[in-house]
Motif scaffolding. Structure first.
Motif, PDB file in Angstrom:
ATOM      1  N   ARG A 111       3.068   6.547   6.513  1.00 28.08           N
ATOM      2  CA  ARG A 111       3.203   6.916   7.919  1.00 28.08           C
ATOM      3  C   ARG A 111       4.638   6.769   8.399  1.00 28.08           C
ATOM      4  O   ARG A 111       5.055   7.428   9.349  1.00 28.08           O
ATOM      5  N   VAL A 112       5.390   5.890   7.732  1.00 34.61           N
ATOM      6  CA  VAL A 112       6.765   5.682   8.149  1.00 34.61           C
ATOM      7  C   VAL A 112       7.584   6.961   8.022  1.00 34.61           C
ATOM      8  O   VAL A 112       8.581   7.153   8.718  1.00 34.61           O
ATOM      9  N   LEU A 113       7.164   7.856   7.136  1.00 35.36           N
ATOM     10  CA  LEU A 113       7.869   9.125   6.969  1.00 35.36           C
ATOM     11  C   LEU A 113       7.847   9.936   8.261  1.00 35.36           C
ATOM     12  O   LEU A 113       8.850  10.546   8.648  1.00 35.36           O
ATOM     13  N   GLU A 114       6.717   9.933   8.962  1.00 35.91           N
ATOM     14  CA  GLU A 114       6.608  10.661  10.219  1.00 35.91           C
ATOM     15  C   GLU A 114       7.467  10.023  11.306  1.00 35.91           C
ATOM     16  O   GLU A 114       7.926  10.697  12.219  1.00 35.91           O
ATOM     17  N   CYS A 143      -7.391  -0.862   0.861  1.00 33.08           N
ATOM     18  CA  CYS A 143      -6.456  -1.304   1.888  1.00 33.08           C
ATOM     19  C   CYS A 143      -7.221  -1.593   3.180  1.00 33.08           C
ATOM     20  O   CYS A 143      -7.979  -0.744   3.665  1.00 33.08           O
ATOM     21  N   SER A 144      -7.020  -2.790   3.732  1.00 32.59           N
ATOM     22  CA  SER A 144      -7.711  -3.157   4.961  1.00 32.59           C
ATOM     23  C   SER A 144      -7.114  -2.477   6.192  1.00 32.59           C
ATOM     24  O   SER A 144      -7.717  -2.496   7.258  1.00 32.59           O
ATOM     25  N   ASN A 145      -5.941  -1.854   6.032  1.00 33.38           N
ATOM     26  CA  ASN A 145      -5.286  -1.200   7.168  1.00 33.38           C
ATOM     27  C   ASN A 145      -5.654   0.277   7.278  1.00 33.38           C
ATOM     28  O   ASN A 145      -6.043   0.752   8.337  1.00 33.38           O
ATOM     29  N   CYS A 146      -5.538   1.041   6.168  1.00 33.35           N
ATOM     30  CA  CYS A 146      -5.806   2.479   6.220  1.00 33.35           C
ATOM     31  C   CYS A 146      -7.075   2.878   5.483  1.00 33.35           C
ATOM     32  O   CYS A 146      -7.506   4.037   5.583  1.00 33.35           O
ATOM     33  N   GLY A 147      -7.672   1.959   4.708  1.00 30.18           N
ATOM     34  CA  GLY A 147      -8.929   2.259   4.035  1.00 30.18           C
ATOM     35  C   GLY A 147      -8.808   2.980   2.712  1.00 30.18           C
ATOM     36  O   GLY A 147      -9.825   3.329   2.104  1.00 30.18           O
ATOM     37  N   SER A 148      -7.594   3.239   2.229  1.00 28.41           N
ATOM     38  CA  SER A 148      -7.419   3.954   0.960  1.00 28.41           C
ATOM     39  C   SER A 148      -7.705   3.023  -0.219  1.00 28.41           C
ATOM     40  O   SER A 148      -7.437   1.814  -0.163  1.00 28.41           O
ATOM     41  N   TRP A 149      -8.214   3.611  -1.301  1.00 30.69           N
ATOM     42  CA  TRP A 149      -8.591   2.843  -2.490  1.00 30.69           C
ATOM     43  C   TRP A 149      -7.491   2.892  -3.551  1.00 30.69           C
ATOM     44  O   TRP A 149      -6.830   3.914  -3.731  1.00 30.69           O
ATOM     45  N   ASP A 150      -7.332   1.788  -4.265  1.00 26.78           N
ATOM     46  CA  ASP A 150      -6.425   1.696  -5.417  1.00 26.78           C
ATOM     47  C   ASP A 150      -5.010   2.172  -5.061  1.00 26.78           C
ATOM     48  O   ASP A 150      -4.385   2.925  -5.811  1.00 26.78           O
ATOM     49  N   SER A 151      -4.534   1.755  -3.900  1.00 27.48           N
ATOM     50  CA  SER A 151      -3.216   2.222  -3.446  1.00 27.48           C
ATOM     51  C   SER A 151      -2.152   1.118  -3.453  1.00 27.48           C
ATOM     52  O   SER A 151      -1.006   1.369  -3.084  1.00 27.48           O
ATOM     53  N   PHE A 152      -2.513  -0.104  -3.880  1.00 28.77           N
ATOM     54  CA  PHE A 152      -1.553  -1.211  -3.856  1.00 28.77           C
ATOM     55  C   PHE A 152      -0.737  -1.254  -5.143  1.00 28.77           C
ATOM     56  O   PHE A 152      -1.261  -1.087  -6.241  1.00 28.77           O
ATOM     57  N   GLU A 153       0.553  -1.494  -4.962  1.00 23.48           N
ATOM     58  CA  GLU A 153       1.473  -1.591  -6.095  1.00 23.48           C
ATOM     59  C   GLU A 153       2.279  -2.870  -5.979  1.00 23.48           C
ATOM     60  O   GLU A 153       2.718  -3.254  -4.881  1.00 23.48           O
ATOM     61  N   GLU A 154       2.489  -3.526  -7.089  1.00 25.63           N
ATOM     62  CA  GLU A 154       3.222  -4.794  -7.079  1.00 25.63           C
ATOM     63  C   GLU A 154       4.714  -4.547  -6.851  1.00 25.63           C
ATOM     64  O   GLU A 154       5.331  -3.690  -7.505  1.00 25.63           O
ATOM     65  N   ILE A 155       5.307  -5.286  -5.913  1.00 23.14           N
ATOM     66  CA  ILE A 155       6.719  -5.178  -5.588  1.00 23.14           C
ATOM     67  C   ILE A 155       7.365  -6.540  -5.796  1.00 23.14           C
ATOM     68  O   ILE A 155       6.850  -7.570  -5.345  1.00 23.14           O
ATOM     69  N   THR A 156       8.502  -6.557  -6.484  1.00 22.52           N
ATOM     70  CA  THR A 156       9.250  -7.789  -6.710  1.00 22.52           C
ATOM     71  C   THR A 156      10.624  -7.656  -6.079  1.00 22.52           C
ATOM     72  O   THR A 156      11.343  -6.694  -6.360  1.00 22.52           O
ATOM     73  N   CYS A 167       0.843  -1.194   0.000  1.00 24.95           N
ATOM     74  CA  CYS A 167       0.000   0.000   0.000  1.00 24.95           C
ATOM     75  C   CYS A 167       0.877   1.241   0.000  1.00 24.95           C
ATOM     76  O   CYS A 167       1.760   1.392   0.859  1.00 24.95           O
ATOM     77  N   GLN A 168       0.635   2.145  -0.931  1.00 22.91           N
ATOM     78  CA  GLN A 168       1.453   3.344  -1.058  1.00 22.91           C
ATOM     79  C   GLN A 168       1.096   4.424  -0.043  1.00 22.91           C
ATOM     80  O   GLN A 168       1.791   5.439   0.063  1.00 22.91           O
ATOM     81  N   GLU A 169       0.030   4.212   0.717  1.00 24.79           N
ATOM     82  CA  GLU A 169      -0.375   5.186   1.719  1.00 24.79           C
ATOM     83  C   GLU A 169       0.156   4.855   3.103  1.00 24.79           C
ATOM     84  O   GLU A 169       0.650   5.715   3.812  1.00 24.79           O
ATOM     85  N   CYS A 170       0.070   3.586   3.499  1.00 23.98           N
ATOM     86  CA  CYS A 170       0.450   3.220   4.862  1.00 23.98           C
ATOM     87  C   CYS A 170       1.543   2.176   4.941  1.00 23.98           C
ATOM     88  O   CYS A 170       2.050   1.879   6.024  1.00 23.98           O
ATOM     89  N   GLY A 171       1.934   1.565   3.792  1.00 22.43           N
ATOM     90  CA  GLY A 171       2.999   0.577   3.794  1.00 22.43           C
ATOM     91  C   GLY A 171       2.557  -0.837   4.128  1.00 22.43           C
ATOM     92  O   GLY A 171       3.389  -1.703   4.372  1.00 22.43           O
ATOM     93  N   TYR A 172       1.249  -1.095   4.147  1.00 21.08           N
ATOM     94  CA  TYR A 172       0.720  -2.422   4.467  1.00 21.08           C
ATOM     95  C   TYR A 172       1.041  -3.404   3.329  1.00 21.08           C
ATOM     96  O   TYR A 172       0.883  -3.088   2.152  1.00 21.08           O
ATOM     97  N   LYS A 173       1.519  -4.602   3.706  1.00 21.96           N
ATOM     98  CA  LYS A 173       1.874  -5.623   2.721  1.00 21.96           C
ATOM     99  C   LYS A 173       0.760  -6.661   2.600  1.00 21.96           C
ATOM    100  O   LYS A 173       0.141  -7.029   3.597  1.00 21.96           O
ATOM    101  N   SER A 174       0.545  -7.133   1.369  1.00 24.44           N
ATOM    102  CA  SER A 174      -0.474  -8.152   1.122  1.00 24.44           C
ATOM    103  C   SER A 174       0.025  -9.108   0.050  1.00 24.44           C
ATOM    104  O   SER A 174       0.697  -8.692  -0.902  1.00 24.44           O
ATOM    105  N   GLY A 219       7.323  10.459  -5.599  1.00 22.45           N
ATOM    106  CA  GLY A 219       6.147  10.459  -4.746  1.00 22.45           C
ATOM    107  C   GLY A 219       5.704   9.083  -4.330  1.00 22.45           C
ATOM    108  O   GLY A 219       4.826   8.935  -3.473  1.00 22.45           O
ATOM    109  N   ASN A 220       6.305   8.042  -4.923  1.00 27.70           N
ATOM    110  CA  ASN A 220       5.983   6.664  -4.589  1.00 27.70           C
ATOM    111  C   ASN A 220       6.519   6.331  -3.197  1.00 27.70           C
ATOM    112  O   ASN A 220       7.462   6.950  -2.701  1.00 27.70           O
ATOM    113  N   LEU A 221       5.897   5.340  -2.549  1.00 30.47           N
ATOM    114  CA  LEU A 221       6.311   4.930  -1.214  1.00 30.47           C
ATOM    115  C   LEU A 221       7.794   4.596  -1.160  1.00 30.47           C
ATOM    116  O   LEU A 221       8.518   5.039  -0.260  1.00 30.47           O
ATOM    117  N   THR A 222       8.269   3.844  -2.125  1.00 32.70           N
ATOM    118  CA  THR A 222       9.678   3.451  -2.145  1.00 32.70           C
ATOM    119  C   THR A 222      10.594   4.655  -2.262  1.00 32.70           C
ATOM    120  O   THR A 222      11.613   4.755  -1.572  1.00 32.70           O
TER     121      THR A 222
END
Length: 455
Positions: free
Chosen positions: A224-227, A24-37, A10-17, A185-188
Motif C-alpha cells: 500500500r505504501v506504493l500508492e 497477515c493479521s493486518n491485510c489477511g493475505s496468506w504466506d506473505s511474510f518474509e524474514e528481514i535482517t 508482510c509483502q502485501e501491506c508492509g506489516y511487521k511482526s 516484485g518484492n516489497l523491498t
C-alpha cells in the motif's frame, strides 16, 4: 559492536511482526511474510543538523509546474487537465485490459507534441513493443524503447540524457535493483525503485508513468505504501468480453478524484468515448418493469445511467439482497424506508439492484431512481422510456434537493427525454421549458403516485 535485528515483513501491506505468521493479521493475505535482517550500527560522529526555519505561507515560492495535455480528452479529464511535470503517476489494471496500449499511445502523442519519450519495457522485448506500435500507428523516431529490468541502467541513462518529455515504466513489478538481495516484485524492491523514481521525477522535472498489476480482487498488487508515494493513482477497469473500459482516479494531488473516463477498445487502439451517456443507456429494453434512467454526477460531468431492479419471491427463508454498482447498505436503507413509510413488504422478497454498463455510482441523488426501479419491478409495471428521475431520499421519506440540477436536465434533454421528476426544492428554481414536463415531488408517497398512478 553492531546489533542485528530480525523481524518478519508482510509483502502485501508492509506489516511487521516479531514472529512468522501464516496469515497477515493486518491485510489477511496468506504466506506473505518474509524474514528481514537489519544491522543497527550506532555512529559516533553525527553530522551537525542544518536548521530549516518555517516560513509564512505568503513567502513560499510557488513551483513552476506545467501541465502537458495528452490530447486524449477522457484521460486529460481524469488527470485534472493533463500530466504535471515532475509527477509520478501509477496506472493499475487487470492483465489484458489495455494499460500498455493506452500508455504507448500517450507516449507516441507526447513524442510528437513535446519531444522524445522513453518507454522502459520490463515484460516485452523491443521487437514486441514495435509490433504493437505498428498496429496502433504509433511509430515515431522520437519514441525510444528500452527493454531492461535493471533500474541502475535506466537511472544512469537518464542522468546523462535528461531531455525526455515523458518516461514510462512497464511494469514497476519487473524493475529491480541488483544490489538488493530481494527478488523483483518484492516489497523491498518495489519501495526502493519507486522512491528512486520519485526522486528522479522531481529532480529532472520529467513526468514518469508506472504501470502496475492488480490482484484477483481488483486491488493494485504490491504494498500500500506504493500508492502513498506516487502523486496520482489511476485504475483502468473493464473486462476482456466487452469493448468498453473505464478509467478512475483513486488519488490525485493535482486534480479531482471524482472524475471518470470512458474508452472504447478497437483494433487500432483505445479511443475516448465522446458521449458516455448514450453508451450506458443505448441497450435499454422497451416496456420492461424495473428499469429507470437517472442523471448521475461524476466529478464535473453528468452521465446518464440505467438503474435496474428485480423483485421476486424469496426461494429461501432468508430473502436475498444483492447490489451491483451501488452501495449495498444504501439499498437496504431505502428498502427499510419503503417498508416503514409506504407499508411495502419485502420480508418474503428477493431484491436485486443493478447499474448497467459496469459503472459504480456513489452519490445519494440515485435514491429516487432505486426506489422507482424497485417499486416498478415489485408491482410489475413498466415505466415510460422517456421519463427520468433524480433525487435524494431521507429516512422520513422526504425527497431532498440535489446539486447542479440544470446540468443534469440539460444532459437529459440532449438525449430526448420528455418528462423529468425532480425534488420540489429544485423544481421551484427551474425556468419553464415548453419541451420538457418537469414535476417536483416532496416525498416518496407523492412520487409513487405520480410515477405509477393507481397501479
Amino acid at each position: 559492536m553492531a546489533k542485528t535485528k530480525k523481524y518478519y515483513l508482510c509483502q502485501e501491506c508492509g506489516y511487521k511482526s516479531i514472529n512468522w505468521m501464516g496469515k497477515c493479521s493486518n491485510c489477511g493475505s496468506w504466506d506473505s511474510f518474509e524474514e528481514i535482517t537489519e544491522t543497527d550500527s550506532k555512529k559516533e560522529n553525527i553530522r551537525e543538523r542544518v536548521d530549516n526555519k518555517p516560513l509564512p505561507i505568503t513567502e513560499v515560492t510557488s513551483s513552476n509546474r506545467q501541465r502537458y495535455k495528452t490530447d486524449i480528452k477522457e484521460l486529460d479529464r481524469v488527470l485534472g487537465g493533463g500530466i504535471v511535470s515532475g509527477s509520478l503517476v501509477l496506472l493499475g489494471g487487470a492483465p489484458g485490459i489495455g494499460k500498455s496500449t493506452l500508455i504507448l499511445q500517450v507516449a507516441s502523442l507526447f513524442s510528437q507534441k513535446y519531444g522524445k519519450t522513453l518507454y522502459l519495457s520490463g515484460e516485452e522485448s523491443a521487437p514486441q513493443v514495435k509490433m504493437r506500435a505498428e498496429r496502433l500507428d504509433c511509430l515515431n523516431p522520437r519514441l525510444n524503447i528500452l527493454a531492461e529490468t535493471d533500474y541502475l541502467v535506466l537511472e544512469n541513462h537518464l542522468l546523462k540524457n535528461n531531455d525526455y518529455s515523458l518516461i514510462v515504466v512497464d511494469s514497476i513489478q519487473t524493475v529491480h535493483i541488483p544490489e538488493l538481495e530481494a527478488a523483483p516484485g518484492n516489497l523491498t524492491q518495489i519501495k526502493e525503485v519507486t522512491n528512486r523514481l520519485l526522486k528522479l521525477a522531481k529532480t529532472l522535472a520529467i513526468p514518469i508513468v508506472l504501470i502496475g498489476h492488480v490482484t484477483k480482487e481488483g486491488e493494485l498488487a504490491g504494498p500500500r505504501v506504493l500508492e502513498h508515494l506516487v502523486d496520482t493513482v489511476l485504475q483502468f477497469e473493464g473486462d476482456n468480453y466487452h469493448m468498453y473500459r473505464m478509467l478512475r482516479s483513486r488519488k490525485n494531488r493535482f486534480g479531482s478524484t471524482n472524475e471518470i473516463g470512458v474508452f472504447e477498445m478497437k483494433e487500432n487502439g483505445i479511443q475516448a468515448v465522446a458521449n458516455p451517456s448514450s453508451f450506458f443507456i443505448n441497450e435499454r429494453p422497451d416496456n420492461v418493469s424495473g428499469s429507470i434512467i437517472t442523471p448521475a454526477l461524476e466529478g464535473s460531468r453528468v452521465i446518464l445511467v440505467e438503474v435496474q431492479a428485480l423483485v421476486t419471491s424469496a426461494a429461501f427463508a432468508a430473502p436475498q439482497r444483492l447490489a451491483n454498482g451501488v452501495d449495498y447498505k444504501r439499498v437496504s436503507l431505502l428498502l427499510a424506508v419503503l417498508e416503514k413509510r409506504l407499508g411495502v413488504n419485502f420480508k418474503d422478497q428477493d431484491v436485486n439492484v443493478n447499474i448497467t454498463g459496469g459503472i459504480r455510482v456513489e452519490e445519494p441523488g440515485l435514491d429516487l431512481a432505486i426506489i422507482a426501479a424497485v417499486i416498478s419491478s415489485y408491482r410489475d409495471y413498466s415505466l415510460d422510456n422517456k421519463t427520468a428521475v433524480i433525487g435524494e431520499v431521507g429516512l422520513s421519506g422526504e425527497v431532498r434537493a440535489v446539486g447542479q440540477i440544470e446540468k443534469r436536465i440539460s444532459e437529459l434533454k440532449k438525449l430526448g427525454f420528455k418528462k423529468i421528476i425532480v425534488p420540489a426544492g429544485n423544481a421551484k428554481n427551474l425556468a419553464f421549458d415548453p419541451e420538457l414536463a418537469i414535476d417536483g415531488v416532496t416525498n416518496i408517497a407523492e412520487f409513487i403516485k405520480l410515477v405509477l398512478g393507481k397501479n
